[in-house]
Write a protein that holds these residues in place. Sequence first.
Motif, mmCIF file in Angstrom:
data_model
loop_
_atom_site.group_PDB
_atom_site.id
_atom_site.type_symbol
_atom_site.label_atom_id
_atom_site.label_comp_id
_atom_site.label_asym_id
_atom_site.label_seq_id
_atom_site.Cartn_x
_atom_site.Cartn_y
_atom_site.Cartn_z
ATOM 1 N N TYR A 113 11.757 -4.535 6.503
ATOM 2 C CA TYR A 113 10.965 -3.757 5.563
ATOM 3 C C TYR A 113 11.625 -3.756 4.186
ATOM 4 O O TYR A 113 12.797 -4.103 4.043
ATOM 5 N N GLY A 114 10.882 -3.323 3.211
ATOM 6 C CA GLY A 114 11.432 -3.096 1.887
ATOM 7 C C GLY A 114 12.056 -1.711 1.825
ATOM 8 O O GLY A 114 11.899 -0.901 2.735
ATOM 9 N N TYR A 115 12.752 -1.428 0.748
ATOM 10 C CA TYR A 115 13.459 -0.157 0.617
ATOM 11 C C TYR A 115 12.905 0.638 -0.548
ATOM 12 O O TYR A 115 12.625 0.101 -1.611
ATOM 13 N N SER A 116 12.732 1.918 -0.316
ATOM 14 C CA SER A 116 12.342 2.846 -1.362
ATOM 15 C C SER A 116 12.994 4.178 -1.045
ATOM 16 O O SER A 116 12.759 4.739 0.035
ATOM 17 N N ASN A 140 12.862 9.468 9.037
ATOM 18 C CA ASN A 140 13.606 8.606 8.131
ATOM 19 C C ASN A 140 12.609 7.614 7.546
ATOM 20 O O ASN A 140 12.311 6.588 8.137
ATOM 21 N N THR A 141 12.053 7.953 6.405
ATOM 22 C CA THR A 141 10.964 7.171 5.806
ATOM 23 C C THR A 141 11.417 6.444 4.550
ATOM 24 O O THR A 141 10.691 6.384 3.570
ATOM 25 N N GLU A 142 12.604 5.891 4.578
ATOM 26 C CA GLU A 142 13.096 5.187 3.402
ATOM 27 C C GLU A 142 12.583 3.754 3.322
ATOM 28 O O GLU A 142 12.779 3.100 2.316
ATOM 29 N N CYS A 143 11.972 3.255 4.368
ATOM 30 C CA CYS A 143 11.518 1.871 4.395
ATOM 31 C C CYS A 143 10.035 1.771 4.066
ATOM 32 O O CYS A 143 9.260 2.675 4.349
ATOM 33 N N LEU A 144 9.655 0.645 3.483
ATOM 34 C CA LEU A 144 8.268 0.388 3.091
ATOM 35 C C LEU A 144 7.791 -0.923 3.686
ATOM 36 O O LEU A 144 8.547 -1.884 3.802
ATOM 37 N N ASP A 145 6.518 -0.960 4.054
ATOM 38 C CA ASP A 145 5.857 -2.229 4.350
ATOM 39 C C ASP A 145 4.569 -2.289 3.546
ATOM 40 O O ASP A 145 4.363 -1.494 2.639
ATOM 41 N N GLU A 146 3.676 -3.203 3.870
ATOM 42 C CA GLU A 146 2.451 -3.371 3.085
ATOM 43 C C GLU A 146 1.571 -2.133 3.084
ATOM 44 O O GLU A 146 0.872 -1.842 2.124
ATOM 45 N N SER A 147 1.563 -1.400 4.189
ATOM 46 C CA SER A 147 0.661 -0.255 4.317
ATOM 47 C C SER A 147 1.263 1.053 3.807
ATOM 48 O O SER A 147 0.572 2.056 3.740
#
Length: 150
Positions: free
Chosen positions: A85-88, A99-106
């Motif tokens: 995943y990406g990071y935000s 732990n919601t630090e990761c991002l994907d397309e959705s």
Amino acid sequence: MLEVLFIALSFLVLFSPVLLGVAVVLVAHTVIDMARGRKPRATMLWGKLSVTGACVAMAMYGSGLWSGGFFYFADPEELCGLEGYGYSPAPSSMWPLHNTECLDESGRVDLVPAFVNPLIYLGIGLFVAGVVGLIISRRRQAHAEQAPSP
């Protein structure tokens, strides 16, 4: 003080499979006893229920800490990269576990599995129900022993 909390949570993470095993053994023992026709005392059943609930809640919290990446010693950006995943940067939560630090397309991805928090609450509910039932059954037992026999 924070060091003690970190060590306690580390042990909880390590012993979460053992705690889950204890819960399974308690349930299996109770089911096998009842299938054999043995009727356990009510206080024993309520006690087993409370211990089972506490074990389930602690085991799920420990597994949620592990799977959510709270105890990885890497940067959060590396953790999200390992998961693909990406990071935000976003706030994570120790109660309820998120732990919601990761991002994907959705959008944001919670690294803690969805089943963890409901099972923690179920374990806490079983623990509370077991303790309340244990107290009530002990009071009834004491009241029955004090009642005069005709």
